[in-house]
Design an enzyme around this catalytic site. Structure first.
Site, PDB file in Angstrom:
ATOM      1  N   HIS A 200       0.810  -1.217   0.000  1.00 13.75           N
ATOM      2  CA  HIS A 200       0.000   0.000   0.000  1.00 13.75           C
ATOM      3  C   HIS A 200       0.845   1.271   0.000  1.00 13.75           C
ATOM      4  CE1 HIS A 200      -3.754   1.870  -0.131  1.00 13.75           C
ATOM      5  NE2 HIS A 200      -4.292   1.514   1.022  1.00 13.75           N
TER       6      HIS A 200
ATOM      7  N   ASP B 186      -2.351   1.593  -4.550  1.00 17.66           N
ATOM      8  CA  ASP B 186      -3.620   1.896  -3.881  1.00 17.66           C
ATOM      9  C   ASP B 186      -4.663   0.833  -4.217  1.00 17.66           C
ATOM     10  OD1 ASP B 186      -2.659   4.218  -2.670  1.00 17.66           O
ATOM     11  OD2 ASP B 186      -3.062   5.404  -4.464  1.00 17.66           O
TER      12      ASP B 186
END
Length: 422
Positions: free
Chosen positions: A394, A398
């Protein structure tokens, strides 16, 4: 050993000085950070001298032993002193990372790359000590070379032989008591030391969780058409190609296509920089007979048709089971796939294979009742379904990208052409 492998550690001499050796007979065993391999002799003769010992790190191209042939000719030796001291330090660090407790760098205002942090943890270098190292990188950042030079000058890791069981405290350690292997108190438990590969895997897994912000996306896929197609063609495929057709190459083909559609998943991270990988090299997690895990790599997977993919999958899988992988077989991966369904798992949350940013877990294929939409209306039918579990980093990926990628893999699988040739 392959273009991407620069050095290896000698783990065992299979022959002693004075032994007769035949051409292609194994002389010693070596290890990189992932693969153990045997090194065969190129000639027949008598082993007259060993230039390196067990646990020495040797660079590719160096002479490691002298074999006297029938004509009396021998190879030109390269002295042990020519082994890079930095290589010895790196080897020591790689072993130590599996047993050192990580330090907390959150209190520091300086930026340190994950590699520098791992080296500092392995060497017992405190945060304050690390902050005092003069960095030669951009904005004064400490580089790998800076910290290795500091370790070398400090003299804490000058020895080439590493003790895998007993961890020696560094010069900055507060404790002076040796760390020993625990002993069973009641005699009912068995204490077994991790083997070399399990120690490395342990270190990699912990480092990956500490480095990447793991997040997962899950999607269910209807693979009924794939199951029917494979059942119909697998015998003819094996007869014509001499290879078994498993589900793995079919899934790998879909992953390779999706990576071309979403190149943002085919990247790696180096500190604050993103490296966009040109080639699509798929890692294929495989379990070894001893229970350890290894990830051989299918190079340029997007350029292979299904036959080529099946041959690559079978070749790497068979050589992994037989312990015949070469060091270069595990190098250069840009994305990894692991088949947790082999052991009956429906889905899982795999740990990212650093420095990659994503890994896909393939769940078990199951017959389940499902709603089937038709022009005449909906009805319940038996379908073959599985889960895809996508873990991604992350920090740079995304949810939109991570979710879209695994959805595209599912779309390729569900749109599989049942009338296609191999």
């Amino acid at each position: 050993m392959g273009e991407s492998v620069a050095e290896a550690t000698i783990t065992n001499w299979l022959k002693n000085v004075g032994d007769a050796i035949s051409a292609d007979e194994a002389v010693l065993e070596i290890a990189t950070d992932k693969v153990d391999s045997e090194v065969p002799s190129e000639v027949s003769g008598i082993l007259t001298e060993l230039l390196f010992q067990v646990n020495d790190v040797v660079k590719v191209g160096q002479t490691i032993a002298i074999i006297e042939t029938e004509g009396g000719a021998v190879a030109t030796p390269v002295s042990k002193e020519e082994v890079s001291p930095v290589a010895e330090v790196v080897k020591t660090i790689e072993v130590a990372t599996t047993i050192a407790a990580p330090a907390d760098f959150s209190s520091s205002e300086k930026f340190f790359s994950p590699l520098v942090k791992n080296i500092a943890n392995a060497e017992g270098i405190s945060v304050s000590e690390l902050e005092g190292i003069a960095g030669s990188g951009k904005d004064g950042r400490v580089t790998k070379e800076d910290i290795l030079n500091y370790i070398k000058s400090r003299g804490s890791q000058s020895a080439a032989v590493v003790q895998p069981v007993v961890a020696t405290p560094s010069a900055t350690s507060k404790s002076t008591a040796p760390i020993t292997t625990p002993v069973s108190v009641n005699g009912g438990d068995e204490i077994v030391e991790m083997d070399r590969m399990r120690k490395l895997i342990s270190g990699y897994m912990v480092a990956s969780v500490q480095t990447s912000a793991h997040v997962q996306s899950f999607i269910e896929v209807d693979v009924t058409n794939i199951v029917k197609w494979r059942d119909r063609v697998k015998n003819a495929f094996e007869k014509r190609e001499g290879e078994k057709l498993t589900f793995t190459p079919i899934f790998m083909e879909a992953v390779a296509k999706a990576l071309k559609d979403f190149p943002g998943m085919n990247i790696s991270v180096d500190g604050e920089f993103i490296i966009k990988r040109k080639n699509i090299n798929l890692g294929m997690a495989a379990a070894l007979p001893n229970g350890n895990l290894i990830v051989p790599v299918i190079k340029n997977a997007d350029q292979l048709n299904l036959v080529g993919m099946a041959k690559a999958v079978n070749d790497l899988g068979n050589r992994a089971k037989a312990g015949k992988l070469k060091p270069d077989d595990t190098q250069g991966g840009t994305y990894t796939v692991t088949n947790v369904g082999t052991f009956g798992s429906v889905f899982g949350t795999p740990i990212i294979n650093q420095p990659q940013v994503g890994i896909l877990a393939l769940g078990a294929i199951r017959k389940v009742p499902a709603v089937i939409e038709t022009p005449e209306g909906d009805f319940i039918g038996i379908r073959q379904k599985m889960f895809l579990s996508h873990s991604y980093d992350h920090r740079v990926v995304d949810g939109a990208l991570g979710g879209s990628f695994v959805k595209r893999v599912a779309e390729y699988l569900e749109a599989f052409d049942v009338n296609r040739e191999y």
